[in-house]
Design a protein around this motif. Structure first.
Motif, PDB file in Angstrom:
ATOM      1  N   VAL A   1     -23.679  45.310 -68.109  1.00 36.76           N
ATOM      2  CA  VAL A   1     -24.851  46.121 -68.452  1.00 36.76           C
ATOM      3  C   VAL A   1     -24.997  46.161 -69.967  1.00 36.76           C
ATOM      4  O   VAL A   1     -24.043  46.465 -70.687  1.00 36.76           O
ATOM      5  CB  VAL A   1     -24.716  47.550 -67.887  1.00 36.76           C
ATOM      6  CG1 VAL A   1     -25.892  48.407 -68.320  1.00 36.76           C
ATOM      7  CG2 VAL A   1     -24.609  47.503 -66.367  1.00 36.76           C
TER       8      VAL A   1
ATOM      9  N   ARG B   1     -28.625  51.069 -71.178  1.00 35.62           N
ATOM     10  CA  ARG B   1     -28.852  52.105 -70.168  1.00 35.62           C
ATOM     11  C   ARG B   1     -30.014  52.984 -70.613  1.00 35.62           C
ATOM     12  O   ARG B   1     -30.116  53.332 -71.789  1.00 35.62           O
ATOM     13  CB  ARG B   1     -27.602  52.966 -69.960  1.00 35.62           C
ATOM     14  CG  ARG B   1     -26.487  52.235 -69.229  1.00 35.62           C
ATOM     15  CD  ARG B   1     -25.284  53.140 -68.991  1.00 35.62           C
ATOM     16  NE  ARG B   1     -24.298  52.445 -68.171  1.00 35.62           N
ATOM     17  CZ  ARG B   1     -24.258  52.507 -66.850  1.00 35.62           C
ATOM     18  NH1 ARG B   1     -25.151  53.249 -66.199  1.00 35.62           N
ATOM     19  NH2 ARG B   1     -23.349  51.833 -66.163  1.00 35.62           N
TER      20      ARG B   1
ATOM     21  N   ASN C   1     -32.190  56.658 -63.497  1.00 37.02           N
ATOM     22  CA  ASN C   1     -31.232  56.050 -64.417  1.00 37.02           C
ATOM     23  C   ASN C   1     -31.281  54.534 -64.253  1.00 37.02           C
ATOM     24  O   ASN C   1     -31.016  54.011 -63.167  1.00 37.02           O
ATOM     25  CB  ASN C   1     -29.832  56.574 -64.123  1.00 37.02           C
ATOM     26  CG  ASN C   1     -29.672  58.032 -64.519  1.00 37.02           C
ATOM     27  OD1 ASN C   1     -29.447  58.352 -65.674  1.00 37.02           O
ATOM     28  ND2 ASN C   1     -29.816  58.921 -63.544  1.00 37.02           N
ATOM     29  N   VAL C   2     -31.613  53.856 -65.333  1.00 37.92           N
ATOM     30  CA  VAL C   2     -31.873  52.423 -65.297  1.00 37.92           C
ATOM     31  C   VAL C   2     -30.767  51.678 -66.034  1.00 37.92           C
ATOM     32  O   VAL C   2     -30.394  52.057 -67.154  1.00 37.92           O
ATOM     33  CB  VAL C   2     -33.227  52.096 -65.951  1.00 37.92           C
ATOM     34  CG1 VAL C   2     -33.554  50.619 -65.796  1.00 37.92           C
ATOM     35  CG2 VAL C   2     -34.330  52.949 -65.341  1.00 37.92           C
ATOM     36  N   ILE C   3     -30.234  50.634 -65.409  1.00 37.08           N
ATOM     37  CA  ILE C   3     -29.334  49.734 -66.109  1.00 37.08           C
ATOM     38  C   ILE C   3     -30.074  48.425 -66.370  1.00 37.08           C
ATOM     39  O   ILE C   3     -30.807  47.931 -65.508  1.00 37.08           O
ATOM     40  CB  ILE C   3     -28.032  49.481 -65.324  1.00 37.08           C
ATOM     41  CG1 ILE C   3     -28.306  48.928 -63.926  1.00 37.08           C
ATOM     42  CG2 ILE C   3     -27.206  50.745 -65.244  1.00 37.08           C
ATOM     43  CD1 ILE C   3     -27.042  48.527 -63.178  1.00 37.08           C
TER      44      ILE C   3
ATOM     45  N   LEU D   1     -25.272  47.278 -59.680  1.00 32.95           N
ATOM     46  CA  LEU D   1     -26.058  48.462 -59.369  1.00 32.95           C
ATOM     47  C   LEU D   1     -25.443  49.253 -58.216  1.00 32.95           C
ATOM     48  O   LEU D   1     -25.371  50.484 -58.255  1.00 32.95           O
ATOM     49  CB  LEU D   1     -27.490  48.047 -59.024  1.00 32.95           C
ATOM     50  CG  LEU D   1     -28.447  49.151 -58.553  1.00 32.95           C
ATOM     51  CD1 LEU D   1     -28.659  50.181 -59.656  1.00 32.95           C
ATOM     52  CD2 LEU D   1     -29.781  48.550 -58.121  1.00 32.95           C
TER      53      LEU D   1
ATOM     54  N   ASP E   1     -22.432  51.211 -59.401  1.00 31.69           N
ATOM     55  CA  ASP E   1     -22.658  52.134 -60.516  1.00 31.69           C
ATOM     56  C   ASP E   1     -23.098  53.478 -59.943  1.00 31.69           C
ATOM     57  O   ASP E   1     -24.167  53.595 -59.355  1.00 31.69           O
ATOM     58  CB  ASP E   1     -23.728  51.581 -61.460  1.00 31.69           C
ATOM     59  CG  ASP E   1     -23.772  52.329 -62.781  1.00 31.69           C
ATOM     60  OD1 ASP E   1     -23.949  53.568 -62.750  1.00 31.69           O
ATOM     61  OD2 ASP E   1     -23.640  51.695 -63.838  1.00 31.69           O
TER      62      ASP E   1
ATOM     63  N   ALA F   1     -26.508  54.887 -61.761  1.00 36.70           N
ATOM     64  CA  ALA F   1     -27.762  54.128 -61.816  1.00 36.70           C
ATOM     65  C   ALA F   1     -28.540  54.213 -60.508  1.00 36.70           C
ATOM     66  O   ALA F   1     -27.961  54.216 -59.413  1.00 36.70           O
ATOM     67  CB  ALA F   1     -27.468  52.674 -62.159  1.00 36.70           C
ATOM     68  N   THR F   2     -29.860  54.265 -60.640  1.00 38.73           N
ATOM     69  CA  THR F   2     -30.748  54.257 -59.473  1.00 38.73           C
ATOM     70  C   THR F   2     -31.580  52.983 -59.388  1.00 38.73           C
ATOM     71  O   THR F   2     -32.174  52.718 -58.351  1.00 38.73           O
ATOM     72  CB  THR F   2     -31.695  55.461 -59.514  1.00 38.73           C
ATOM     73  OG1 THR F   2     -32.448  55.446 -60.740  1.00 38.73           O
ATOM     74  CG2 THR F   2     -30.914  56.773 -59.418  1.00 38.73           C
ATOM     75  N   LYS F   3     -31.646  52.229 -60.471  1.00 34.41           N
ATOM     76  CA  LYS F   3     -32.409  50.983 -60.462  1.00 34.41           C
ATOM     77  C   LYS F   3     -31.875  50.068 -61.562  1.00 34.41           C
ATOM     78  O   LYS F   3     -31.157  50.515 -62.466  1.00 34.41           O
ATOM     79  CB  LYS F   3     -33.902  51.234 -60.659  1.00 34.41           C
ATOM     80  CG  LYS F   3     -34.258  51.944 -61.942  1.00 34.41           C
ATOM     81  CD  LYS F   3     -35.751  52.274 -62.013  1.00 34.41           C
ATOM     82  CE  LYS F   3     -36.127  53.310 -60.977  1.00 34.41           C
ATOM     83  NZ  LYS F   3     -37.536  53.746 -61.094  1.00 34.41           N
ATOM     84  N   ALA F   4     -32.245  48.798 -61.474  1.00 31.94           N
ATOM     85  CA  ALA F   4     -31.764  47.813 -62.444  1.00 31.94           C
ATOM     86  C   ALA F   4     -32.910  46.917 -62.883  1.00 31.94           C
ATOM     87  O   ALA F   4     -33.869  46.692 -62.130  1.00 31.94           O
ATOM     88  CB  ALA F   4     -30.639  46.970 -61.849  1.00 31.94           C
TER      89      ALA F   4
END
Length: 357
Positions: free
Chosen positions: A83, A86, A97-99, A121, A124, A127-130
């Protein structure tokens, strides 16, 4: 149709008048010399990104995310599972929360990189999305893999568009001045350029929230369930039509690569729908001053069509359709139709079956 996320509510420009009930969009194919000039410019822009220092490039992506309204932190290199950045998006609908992983590649990103990011993802806890950002492009199998998953793919052409949209023009100053020079000159690396998609922007006035949806069809029949693009399915299997955010001058936005649409598709239908799942009393009555703006790829001029207001008796509204003609060009025709039964009724009208959540 269960709702797992919602389109972002963006700024709301005024519409001075709605005087055109029928206008024509055309996805124009320009002559070879014009295409060559634009392609040279795009190659040089991507070469400049590819030639950046890796840390500087990651910082640029972080600054772009901040310009899009996110709270951002760069990660320690090689210490966060691949990652690079963030971000926290505080928007109540698209937020989370984005990676972000960045790939300064010159060739097509391998599907394994997309699968690896999905694995990151899943493991993690925060995180909720990538998001996977590249200077090059993604193949069809990568788009197929992310379909229905909380992963966004941003290719080089789209990255350039986002950077320019959010004011990072200085990054490409030398590309503009040297647009006429052969792209291989100046010691810059070669890069594989993705097709630049068109942006189809939807505007309306008022405070109500609406979704935009698209059906890729042959005639009046959608090709498959996966060719309905809406809030629960952000992309067609091949990535040719995708919902996107980050264009702050639009209420909603679709990316459409007309040249990449399936060869058996000859129609793209655009629908707006009220959010009746979260707001059962919502109707199309607040859908005022609607306008579609087509911003074609490769720096072509925009086309605009103003449409009729929505009616309180409907909860979804077909705005119009793009049809492929015998020459392969796409024409847009406003074809207004109201659906009291909402997006569900519109989907059924194009041959798809809808199961209750």
């Amino acid at each position: 149709m269960s709702r797992s996320h919602k389109l972002h509510r963006l700024s709301n420009p005024d519409t001075d008048e709605r005087n055109a009930q029928r206008m024509l969009f055309r996805h124009l194919r320009n002559d070879t010399n014009a295409n060559r000039g634009r392609m040279t410019k795009r190659v040089r822009e991507l070469q400049l990104l590819l030639a950046m220092d890796p840390v500087e490039f990651e910082q640029l992506i972080a600054r772009l995310m901040e310009a899009m309204g996110m709270k951002v932190a760069l990660t320690a290199r090689s210490r966060d599972g691949g990652v690079d950045v963030r971000g926290i998006d505080t928007d109540p609908f698209r937020g989370g929360n984005v990676i972000v992983q960045v790939k300064r590649y010159r060739d097509t990103v391998a599907p394994s990189a997309v699968r690896d990011l999905y694995g990151t993802l899943q493991h993690d806890q925060a995180a909720t999305k990538a998001v996977l950002v590249t200077t090059s492009r993604f193949g069809p199998s990568s788009h197929q893999f992310v379909s229905g998953k909380p992963i966004t793919l941003i290719n080089g052409a789209e990255l350039v568009g986002l950077l320019k949209h959010h004011g990072f023009h200085e990054v490409f100053t030398s590309a503009r001045h040297g647009a006429d020079a052969p792209p291989e000159e100046g010691g810059l690396p070669e890069v594989e350029v993705a097709t630049e998609p068109a942006r189809l922007l939807l505007h309306w006035t008022g405070e109500e929230e609406y979704d935009i949806a698209a059906l890729v069809c042959r005639g009046n029949t959608a090709l498959s369930d996966g060719h309905l693009v809406f809030y629960n399915n952000g992309s067609t299997p091949d990535g040719s039509v995708r919902l996107v955010t980050g264009y702050g001058d639009a209420n909603a936005c679709l990316m459409v690569d007309f040249d990449a649409l399936p060869p058996d598709a000859d129609r793209l239908v655009i629908v707006a729908a009220a959010d009746t799942e979260n707001h059962p009393a919502a109707t199309m009555g607040g859908f005022a001053g609607p306008a579609l703006i087509l911003e074609p790829g490769a720096d072509q001029a925009s086309a605009v069509v103003h449409l009729a207001d929505g009616a309180p008796t409907n909860t979804a509204m077909r705005l119009g359709r793009f049809d492929r003609d015998a020459a392969g060009d796409w024409d847009f025709t406003p074809a207004l139709a109201g659906y009291p039964g909402g997006l569900r009724q519109a989907v059924v009208a194009y041959g798809l079956e809808v199961e209750d959540a």
